[in-house]
Scaffold this active site. Structure first.
Site, PDB file in Angstrom:
ATOM      1  N   HIS A   1       0.349  -1.167  -0.291  1.00  0.00           N
ATOM      2  CA  HIS A   1      -0.082  -0.070  -0.060  1.00  0.00           C
ATOM      3  C   HIS A   1       0.825   1.539   0.144  1.00  0.00           C
ATOM      4  O   HIS A   1       1.971   1.090   0.560  1.00  0.00           O
ATOM      5  CB  HIS A   1      -0.883   0.218   1.312  1.00  0.00           C
ATOM      6  CG  HIS A   1      -2.245  -0.819   1.119  1.00  0.00           C
ATOM      7  ND1 HIS A   1      -2.127  -1.386   2.614  1.00  0.00           N
ATOM      8  CD2 HIS A   1      -2.188  -1.823  -0.147  1.00  0.00           C
ATOM      9  CE1 HIS A   1      -2.899  -2.944   2.028  1.00  0.00           C
ATOM     10  NE2 HIS A   1      -3.374  -2.705   0.854  1.00  0.00           N
TER      11      HIS A   1
ATOM     12  N   LYS B   1       4.873   6.409   8.075  1.00  0.00           N
ATOM     13  CA  LYS B   1       4.881   5.082   9.296  1.00  0.00           C
ATOM     14  C   LYS B   1       5.463   4.693  10.015  1.00  0.00           C
ATOM     15  O   LYS B   1       6.696   4.725   9.145  1.00  0.00           O
ATOM     16  CB  LYS B   1       3.534   3.922   8.307  1.00  0.00           C
ATOM     17  CG  LYS B   1       3.031   3.986   7.664  1.00  0.00           C
ATOM     18  CD  LYS B   1       2.184   2.803   7.072  1.00  0.00           C
ATOM     19  CE  LYS B   1       0.595   3.449   6.047  1.00  0.00           C
ATOM     20  NZ  LYS B   1       0.671   1.973   4.690  1.00  0.00           N
TER      21      LYS B   1
ATOM     22  N   TYR C   1       0.081   1.298  14.027  1.00  0.00           N
ATOM     23  CA  TYR C   1       1.263   1.659  13.025  1.00  0.00           C
ATOM     24  C   TYR C   1       1.193   3.226  13.486  1.00  0.00           C
ATOM     25  O   TYR C   1      -0.556   4.106  14.581  1.00  0.00           O
ATOM     26  CB  TYR C   1       0.129   1.461  11.807  1.00  0.00           C
ATOM     27  CG  TYR C   1       0.623   0.603  11.590  1.00  0.00           C
ATOM     28  CD1 TYR C   1       0.572   0.807   9.688  1.00  0.00           C
ATOM     29  CD2 TYR C   1      -0.446   0.004  11.285  1.00  0.00           C
ATOM     30  CE1 TYR C   1       0.735  -0.652   9.053  1.00  0.00           C
ATOM     31  CE2 TYR C   1      -1.144  -1.212  10.622  1.00  0.00           C
ATOM     32  CZ  TYR C   1      -0.202  -2.055   9.147  1.00  0.00           C
ATOM     33  OH  TYR C   1      -0.032  -2.778   8.529  1.00  0.00           O
TER      34      TYR C   1
ATOM     35  N   ASP D   1      -6.576  -5.934  -2.742  1.00  0.00           N
ATOM     36  CA  ASP D   1      -4.823  -6.269  -2.980  1.00  0.00           C
ATOM     37  C   ASP D   1      -4.457  -7.216  -4.268  1.00  0.00           C
ATOM     38  O   ASP D   1      -3.948  -7.564  -4.699  1.00  0.00           O
ATOM     39  CB  ASP D   1      -4.406  -6.874  -1.519  1.00  0.00           C
ATOM     40  CG  ASP D   1      -4.144  -5.832  -0.477  1.00  0.00           C
ATOM     41  OD1 ASP D   1      -3.961  -4.816  -0.984  1.00  0.00           O
ATOM     42  OD2 ASP D   1      -4.136  -6.099   0.926  1.00  0.00           O
TER      43      ASP D   1
END
Length: 197
Positions: free
Chosen positions: A60, A70, A130, A166
């Site tokens: 991603h 991130k 995250y 995905d």
């Protein structure tokens, strides 16, 4: 903090303080990250992801600017965390690097804006936390098929389980042809802006 082979990505190994009572560690220090990266991580969103063994999530990424930096750690179980350089024009374009994140060593990874991110759960109930620099923006979020043979990510799963999203994601070449990928020079300009230079 150890810079990885892809510019803009770091592996963080914390000091673990343990005794018979348990464990304590500082899993995130804004000052040390800012020193390495050149600017503080703007904390805009926190995510928690729980996956069964063999699940692959990603790859991603988000439009630059602002994209989404991130800071990722595994709080339960283990994953292979994968960072992919998808910045067109980067010296390491199309390369990937994997870091094992688990509940024993408590490592983390930081990836700058413009890099692709994915992971493979190595255990059931693998739980990732995250910290993100921007909130989720559905119109600016994209993906690359994690099993793209040109990327050749060595996922440690015999039969990776993917989401429908995905599974339908384009290959790196298709994403590039469609103009979805960030340009390295735009990322560098954005990093300079974040660093105040």
């Amino acid at each position: 903090m150890r810079p990885l082979g892809i510019e803009g990505a770091w592996e963080i190994t914390p000091v673990l303080h343990g005794d018979p009572r348990g464990l304590f560690t500082e899993w995130f220090r804004f000052d040390r990250l800012a020193e390495a990266v050149g600017h503080p991580l703007r904390l805009a969103q926190g995510n928690l992801s729980v996956s069964a063994a063999g699940v692959v999530r990603g790859i991603h990424f988000a439009d630059v600017p602002p994209s989404q930096a991130k800071y990722v750690t595994c709080v339960r179980g283990a994953v292979l965390d994968v960072i992919v350089d998808i910045r067109v024009g980067s010296p390491t374009f199309g390369q990937w690097e994997g870091v094992r994140l688990d509940e024993e060593e408590r490592k983390a990874v930081y990836l700058s804006e413009g890099l692709g991110h994915g992971f493979c759960a190595l255990t059931d109930d693998a739980t990732l936390s995250y910290l993100c620099s921007e909130t989720y923006n559905p119109t600016g979020e994209h993906g690359i098929h994690p099993l793209d043979p040109d990327l050749a990510v060595e996922w440690p799963a015999a039969a990776p389980q993917l989401s429908a999203k995905d599974e339908a994601a384009p290959t790196l070449a298709e994403a590039r042809a469609a103009g979805l990928l960030p340009r390295y020079e735009d990322c560098l300009a954005y990093y300079r802006q974040l660093n105040g230079s």
